[in-house]
Design an enzyme around this catalytic site. Structure first.
Site, PDB file in Angstrom:
ATOM      1  N   ASP A   1       0.221  -7.598   1.416  1.00  0.00           N
ATOM      2  CA  ASP A   1       0.570  -6.180   1.522  1.00  0.00           C
ATOM      3  C   ASP A   1       2.081  -5.979   1.582  1.00  0.00           C
ATOM      4  OD1 ASP A   1      -0.003  -3.478   1.432  1.00  0.00           O
ATOM      5  OD2 ASP A   1      -0.044  -3.288   3.604  1.00  0.00           O
TER       6      ASP A   1
ATOM      7  N   HIS B   1       0.816  -1.221   0.000  1.00  0.00           N
ATOM      8  CA  HIS B   1       0.000   0.000   0.000  1.00  0.00           C
ATOM      9  C   HIS B   1       0.849   1.271   0.000  1.00  0.00           C
ATOM     10  CE1 HIS B   1       0.300  -0.233   4.493  1.00  0.00           C
ATOM     11  NE2 HIS B   1       0.230   1.083   4.397  1.00  0.00           N
TER      12      HIS B   1
ATOM     13  N   SER C   1       4.475   2.443   7.956  1.00  0.00           N
ATOM     14  CA  SER C   1       4.272   1.247   7.136  1.00  0.00           C
ATOM     15  C   SER C   1       5.518   0.911   6.344  1.00  0.00           C
ATOM     16  CB  SER C   1       3.111   1.450   6.167  1.00  0.00           C
ATOM     17  OG  SER C   1       1.894   1.421   6.847  1.00  0.00           O
TER      18      SER C   1
END
Length: 173
Positions: free
Chosen positions: A55, A22, A135
């Site tokens: 992801d 992402h 992230s």
């Protein structure tokens, strides 16, 4: 153009970097800009591979002799272990937060929102602050990387998630 910010972990001394899908999924065809913690900037990193169901993503910069983390086994992580999360939360460079592992094996349906059932979700839960921008950054227990920090907007306060190294190893194969 929209500009996104995330973190990553150098996998190999020659510039392969692991991050979250992402973080790079809407990246420009022109490439991805990467800034290392020593402020070196690499323009036009190449997107090597992605998997939206874990992801995870790998990008590549042209560099040599880069430092790499010691990898740990996420299967050895236990509830109560102290965990450190590194990254660039809220666009603040080179940040470290600390917490404890508060749960293992979390299945949250946040990667695929339960629509296909294909997502692999086996998160380590922590109370270490993991915010947007973290992230893709490493999560470390006992001086070894045991996973990748994972943050999505609107996921709840004071709970963070880590993609375990066992899931990362499957992706990299």
């Amino acid at each position: 153009p929209e500009i996104g910010v995330g973190s990553g972990v150098i996998l190999t001394p020659d510039g392969y970097i692991l991050t979250n899908n992402h973080v790079v999924e809407n990246a420009s065809k022109e490439g991805i800009d990467v800034t290392l913690s020593d402020n070196r900037v690499f323009r036009k990193a190449k997107l090597i591979g992605t998997d939206k169901y874990t992801d995870l993503a790998v990008i590549k910069i042209e560099a040599r002799d880069l430092p790499v983390p010691r990898l740990g086994n996420s299967d050895d992580v236990e509830v109560g272990h102290i965990v450190f999360a590194f990254g660039n939360p809220l666009n603040l460079a080179s940040t470290m937060t600390e917490g404890i592992v508060s749960a293992l094996g979390r299945q949250l349906n946040i990667i695929d929102a339960g629509t296909t059932g294909l997502a692999i979700e086996d998160f380590i839960q922590t109370d270490a602050a993991i915010n947007p921008g973290n992230s893709g950054g490493p999560a470390v227990v006992d001086d070894k990387m045991v996973g990748l920090a994972f943050s999505r907007l609107g996921q709840g306060d004071n709970i963070g998630y880590i993609i375990p190294t066992e899931e990362i190893e499957l992706f990299l194969k």
